[in-house]
Scaffold this active site. Structure first.
Site, short mmCIF file in Angstrom:
data_model
loop_
_atom_site.label_atom_id
_atom_site.label_comp_id
_atom_site.label_asym_id
_atom_site.label_seq_id
_atom_site.Cartn_x
_atom_site.Cartn_y
_atom_site.Cartn_z
N CYS A 1 -5.50 -3.09 2.74
CA CYS A 1 -5.24 -2.98 4.16
C CYS A 1 -6.48 -3.12 5.06
O CYS A 1 -6.94 -4.22 5.32
CB CYS A 1 -4.50 -1.67 4.44
SG CYS A 1 -3.56 -1.67 6.00
N GLU B 1 0.84 -1.19 0.00
CA GLU B 1 0.00 0.00 0.00
C GLU B 1 0.88 1.25 0.00
O GLU B 1 1.86 1.32 0.73
CB GLU B 1 -0.89 -0.02 1.24
CG GLU B 1 -1.80 1.19 1.40
CD GLU B 1 -2.62 1.15 2.68
OE1 GLU B 1 -3.64 1.84 2.74
OE2 GLU B 1 -2.23 0.41 3.63
N LYS C 1 -9.64 2.35 -2.29
CA LYS C 1 -9.83 1.74 -0.97
C LYS C 1 -11.18 2.12 -0.38
O LYS C 1 -11.52 3.30 -0.27
CB LYS C 1 -8.69 2.19 -0.05
CG LYS C 1 -8.67 1.53 1.31
CD LYS C 1 -7.46 2.01 2.11
CE LYS C 1 -7.36 1.37 3.47
NZ LYS C 1 -6.19 1.89 4.23
#
Length: 268
Positions: free
Chosen positions: A152, A52, A118
């Site tokens: 994540c 990331e 995300k």
């Protein structure tokens, strides 16, 4: 649904780079990754996976670090994908229409790409105050494999990642997951693999960031039965491994519990 042509789907060769990231230094990160790939990729691979925000570290200084979709890092990704004749993926800070996104890029060797923004922004780190959340689930395809993209904090939300109707074969997660929450990481990844009957490939970073948060890696690949294909704590690591589609089919056939899963859809 099971791919009826699975016998024609080849093994997938994946190269993961559990990288040390230089804080908010795009040039140094791109240089380091280029050097490591040049010396470490010794065989043909299908996919290179980076962590990331691989070019900056997990930073909330979006106004200073954001790039456009035709910027330096996208240009670098296109060149790297062409050089190694494979897909390369990782996330970076993108500015678009006045908003900032933690955007995972799926870059093909042709220079074409897809992206995933995300969805779950880490409120404890004020990511939600800096970035705009994505709305779309994204499944890409590579050599017949269906791959769900995630970043994540998404790992903590099984409803978002639920493998309805066997929509994917691999859940691919890139992260900047801190060492102090690694016990959660080590439990959640196998859980996602088992409950979704898919491979899970999760690539983290190593080292301290600019806020003195330590990252200890623990990147891994877990198969649909919960077995470990690859696992690496602590050190920077560039590693290539293969996964087998026929093995995935065998697990799904031996334990066909996804057909009994609850049907649902998200409304936002």
């Amino acid at each position: 649904m099971e791919n009826p042509n699975y016998l024609n789907i080849n093994n997938l060769k994946i190269t993961v780079f559990q990288a040390y990231l230089f804080w908010e230094n795009v040039d140094k990160n791109l240089q380091n990754i280029s050097l490591r790939l040049s010396s470490g990729v010794k065989e043909k691979t299908d996919l290179i996976v980076l962590p990331e925000m691989f070019n900056t570290g997990f930073s909330m200084h979006a106004a200073d670090l954001a790039e456009e979709m035709d910027g330096k890092t996208m240009t670098w990704m296109a060149a790297a994908a062409a050089k190694y004749d494979c897909v390369i993926t990782g996330s970076l800070i993108i500015k678009e229409k006045g908003n900032y996104y933690n955007r995972m890029i799926w870059m093909l060797p042709t220079g074409e790409y897809q992206h995933y923004d995300k969805r779950h922004l880490f409120g404890m780190g004020e990511e939600d105050k800096t970035y705009t959340a994505g709305k779309d689930k994204v499944v890409v395809e590579l050599k017949g494999w269906k791959i769900r993209l995630a970043v994540c904090y998404d790992l903590r939300f099984p409803v978002w990642l639920r493998n309805n109707d066997s929509a994917y074969d691999i859940l691919l997660i890139i992260a900047s997951w801190p060492d102090k929450r690694i016990p959660h990481w080590k439990v959640l990844i196998p859980a996602r693999a088992i409950e979704n009957q898919s491979y899970v490939i999760a690539v983290n970073r190593v080292g301290h960031d600019g806020n003195e948060v330590y990252h200890s890696g623990h990147s891994m690949c877990i198969d649909a039965y919960g077995n470990t294909v690859y696992y690496k704590p602590e050190d920077e690591d560039l590693y290539t491994f293969s996964i087998n589609y026929e093995e995935l089919v065998k697990i799904r056939r031996s334990f066909p519990f996804l057909k009994d899963a609850d049907n649902f859809s998200l409304t936002n």
